[in-house]
Design a protein around this motif. Structure first.
Motif, PDB file in Angstrom:
ATOM      1  N   VAL A 299      24.078  39.064   6.250  1.00 33.94           N
ATOM      2  CA  VAL A 299      24.039  40.439   5.758  1.00 33.94           C
ATOM      3  C   VAL A 299      25.295  41.196   6.197  1.00 33.94           C
ATOM      4  O   VAL A 299      25.820  42.024   5.454  1.00 33.94           O
ATOM      5  CB  VAL A 299      22.761  41.154   6.270  1.00 33.94           C
ATOM      6  N   ILE A 300      25.782  40.903   7.399  1.00 26.87           N
ATOM      7  CA  ILE A 300      26.961  41.596   7.927  1.00 26.87           C
ATOM      8  C   ILE A 300      28.155  41.418   6.990  1.00 26.87           C
ATOM      9  O   ILE A 300      28.941  42.352   6.783  1.00 26.87           O
ATOM     10  CB  ILE A 300      27.291  41.088   9.354  1.00 26.87           C
TER      11      ILE A 300
ATOM     12  N   ARG B 194      26.606  47.858   8.729  1.00 22.90           N
ATOM     13  CA  ARG B 194      27.255  46.706   9.378  1.00 22.90           C
ATOM     14  C   ARG B 194      27.186  46.851  10.897  1.00 22.90           C
ATOM     15  O   ARG B 194      26.906  45.893  11.613  1.00 22.90           O
ATOM     16  CB  ARG B 194      28.704  46.580   8.921  1.00 22.90           C
TER      17      ARG B 194
ATOM     18  N   ARG C  41      21.078  37.800   9.841  1.00 25.09           N
ATOM     19  CA  ARG C  41      21.850  39.015  10.153  1.00 25.09           C
ATOM     20  C   ARG C  41      23.345  38.788   9.886  1.00 25.09           C
ATOM     21  O   ARG C  41      24.018  39.650   9.344  1.00 25.09           O
ATOM     22  CB  ARG C  41      21.674  39.431  11.611  1.00 25.09           C
TER      23      ARG C  41
ATOM     24  N   TYR D 281      23.630  46.005  11.980  1.00 19.85           N
ATOM     25  CA  TYR D 281      23.346  44.573  11.953  1.00 19.85           C
ATOM     26  C   TYR D 281      24.140  43.807  13.011  1.00 19.85           C
ATOM     27  O   TYR D 281      23.655  42.824  13.563  1.00 19.85           O
ATOM     28  CB  TYR D 281      23.602  43.994  10.566  1.00 19.85           C
TER      29      TYR D 281
ATOM     30  N   GLU E 118      22.179  44.275  16.153  1.00 21.57           N
ATOM     31  CA  GLU E 118      21.000  43.410  16.136  1.00 21.57           C
ATOM     32  C   GLU E 118      21.383  41.959  16.405  1.00 21.57           C
ATOM     33  O   GLU E 118      20.686  41.253  17.139  1.00 21.57           O
ATOM     34  CB  GLU E 118      20.271  43.527  14.801  1.00 21.57           C
TER      35      GLU E 118
END
Length: 78
Positions: A22-23, A33, A19, A36, A39
């Motif tokens: 990906v952010i 953003r 995560r 994520y 999460e």
């Protein structure tokens, strides 16, 4: 009675790293953003919860001990 949470913590840490990777791909304020980041925060909270799990006493055991000592005190008074 108490399980070993190391495997679950390792799995969650891998998800958290994913995560966080990906952010970085999204600009600040982007809806993905924000999703994520939420999460990642939830995963980090779950990791902290699991780190503390397994060292406490189950509530049913505390309740049973409370009843036992209450009955013991009642028997001594009587």
């Amino acid at each position: 009675m108490f399980g070993n949470n190391d495997a679950e913590i390792a799995r969650l840490r891998a998800q958290l790293d994913d995560r966080r990777g990906v952010i970085k791909d999204y600009p600040e304020g982007h809806p993905a953003r924000v999703l994520y980041e939420g999460e990642a925060t939830a995963i980090a909270a779950e990791i902290e919860r699991l780190k503390g799990a397994g060292c406490g006493v189950p509530a049913s055991l505390v309740f049973a001990a409370l009843i036992f000592f209450a009955l013991l005190a009642y028997a001594n008074v009587r």
